[in-house]
Design a protein around this motif. Structure first.
Motif, short mmCIF file in Angstrom:
data_model
loop_
_atom_site.label_atom_id
_atom_site.label_comp_id
_atom_site.label_asym_id
_atom_site.label_seq_id
_atom_site.Cartn_x
_atom_site.Cartn_y
_atom_site.Cartn_z
N PHE A 35 0.83 -1.20 0.00
CA PHE A 35 0.00 0.00 0.00
C PHE A 35 0.87 1.25 0.00
O PHE A 35 1.99 1.25 0.52
CB PHE A 35 -0.87 0.06 1.26
N TYR A 37 0.05 5.06 1.50
CA TYR A 37 -0.87 5.93 2.22
C TYR A 37 -0.32 7.35 2.18
O TYR A 37 0.89 7.58 2.23
CB TYR A 37 -1.02 5.50 3.68
N GLN A 39 -0.55 11.07 4.17
CA GLN A 39 -0.94 11.72 5.41
C GLN A 39 -0.67 13.22 5.30
O GLN A 39 0.45 13.68 5.50
CB GLN A 39 -0.20 11.13 6.62
N ARG A 43 -3.45 14.94 9.42
CA ARG A 43 -3.05 13.65 10.03
C ARG A 43 -3.94 12.48 9.61
O ARG A 43 -3.70 11.36 10.03
CB ARG A 43 -2.92 13.74 11.55
N GLN A 44 -4.95 12.73 8.80
CA GLN A 44 -5.77 11.63 8.29
C GLN A 44 -4.95 10.74 7.38
O GLN A 44 -4.26 11.21 6.49
CB GLN A 44 -6.96 12.20 7.50
N MET A 45 -4.98 9.44 7.60
CA MET A 45 -4.28 8.48 6.74
C MET A 45 -5.22 8.12 5.59
O MET A 45 -6.29 7.55 5.79
CB MET A 45 -3.91 7.22 7.52
N LEU A 47 -5.75 6.14 1.99
CA LEU A 47 -5.24 5.09 1.11
C LEU A 47 -5.15 5.63 -0.31
O LEU A 47 -6.14 6.07 -0.88
CB LEU A 47 -6.17 3.87 1.16
N ARG A 50 -3.17 0.36 -3.81
CA ARG A 50 -2.73 -0.92 -3.25
C ARG A 50 -2.43 -1.89 -4.38
O ARG A 50 -2.94 -1.76 -5.48
CB ARG A 50 -3.78 -1.50 -2.32
N PHE A 91 3.50 7.16 3.06
CA PHE A 91 3.99 5.95 3.73
C PHE A 91 3.73 4.73 2.85
O PHE A 91 2.62 4.53 2.36
CB PHE A 91 3.28 5.76 5.07
N LEU A 105 -0.55 -3.74 9.42
CA LEU A 105 0.31 -3.08 8.44
C LEU A 105 1.68 -2.83 9.04
O LEU A 105 1.79 -2.41 10.19
CB LEU A 105 -0.30 -1.76 8.00
N PHE A 107 4.79 -0.37 8.36
CA PHE A 107 5.03 0.86 7.64
C PHE A 107 6.50 1.17 7.45
O PHE A 107 7.34 0.82 8.30
CB PHE A 107 4.39 2.03 8.39
N GLY A 108 6.81 1.87 6.37
CA GLY A 108 8.10 2.51 6.24
C GLY A 108 8.12 3.81 7.02
O GLY A 108 7.11 4.22 7.61
N LYS A 109 9.27 4.48 7.04
CA LYS A 109 9.41 5.71 7.82
C LYS A 109 8.80 6.92 7.17
O LYS A 109 8.68 7.97 7.80
CB LYS A 109 10.90 5.96 8.11
#
Lengths: 117, 117
Positions: A35, A37, A39, A43-45, A47, A50, A91, A105, A107-109
């Motif tokens: 995925f 994402y 932000q 701050r809403q994640m 999508l 995918r 992300f 999930l 996540f990457g940084k």
């Protein structure tokens, strides 16, 4: 354990141009999902897109597309015709496949993308 | 997609107190996930909440500090107990696509911005 690596902490692009965000991952799983994402400062994640690992065809959602290289464990995101509203943290995330349910999930940084006017 | 309402959206708390965060979903879901996002960092899973069973906590997170309730298929709470400034983070709940459906998509609430003084 799975790991996700985003090697670009920050990127910038001019409005209307194209930018590619990189993501690599490590897993011993054969069935999984990837995925991207977004932000924004709210701050809403959100999508973005995918990809199922068993599909060879790269996923596309309007201006967003991915380059999925399963053997190389690479999953980059291309944003075409960048818009000011694309400015956000992006992300990359991994989820292993679980029959009939959801999984966590990993996540990457993140990559901070700035679209300049 | 799932619509997730998360409350409160933000709070400022004194150290030593506790805060309960609520997550309400507009459809029945099997799995609910609670994530923490420390300032400038990526998301880390705290625990997975299944209806009718104890939550499963990730390494580094314990039930005494982050008790979770999951009374039904549309609702969950996360409590941050005995808070310290190190608990200042964004807390997000996440759900899969729906009960009985492989959760290949995970959706997020709008997050709770917690500041501990």
């Amino acid at each position: 354990a799975q790991t996700v690596t985003q090697s670009q902490p920050e990127m910038s692009v001019q409005e209307a141009e194209t930018v590619t965000l990189s993501c690599t991952y490590d897993t011993s799983e054969n069935n999984y999902y990837l995925f991207w994402y977004k932000q924004p400062p709210s701050r809403q994640m959100i999508l973005v897109i995918r990809q199922e690992a068993y599909k060879q065809q790269n996923a596309t959602e309007n201006r967003f597309s991915v380059n999925f290289q399963k053997a190389a464990k690479s999953f980059s995101l291309k944003i075409s015709d960048s818009q000011l509203g694309d400015t956000a943290m992006y992300f990359c995330a991994f989820m292993k496949h679980v029959q009939g349910g959801s999984e966590k999930l990993v996540f990457g940084k993140g990559t901070k993308l700035t679209v300049n006017p | 997609s799932a619509v997730i309402s998360q409350k409160p959206s933000r709070d400022i708390c004194q150290r030593g107190t506790s805060l309960t965060i609520q997550c309400q979903v507009d459809s029945q879901v099997t799995m609910m996930f609670w994530y923490r996002q420390q300032p400038g960092q990526s998301l880390t899973l705290i625990a997975t909440a299944n209806q009718g069973s104890e939550a499963t906590y990730e390494s580094g997170f314990v039930i005494d500090k982050f008790p979770i309730s999951r009374p039904n298929l549309t609702f969950s709470t996360l409590t941050v107990s005995n808070m310290s400034p190190e608990d200042s983070s964004i807390y997000l709940c996440s759900v899969g696509a729906g009960q009985g459906i492989a959760g290949e998509k995970l959706f997020f609430g709008s997050g709770t911005q917690l500041s501990v003084l």
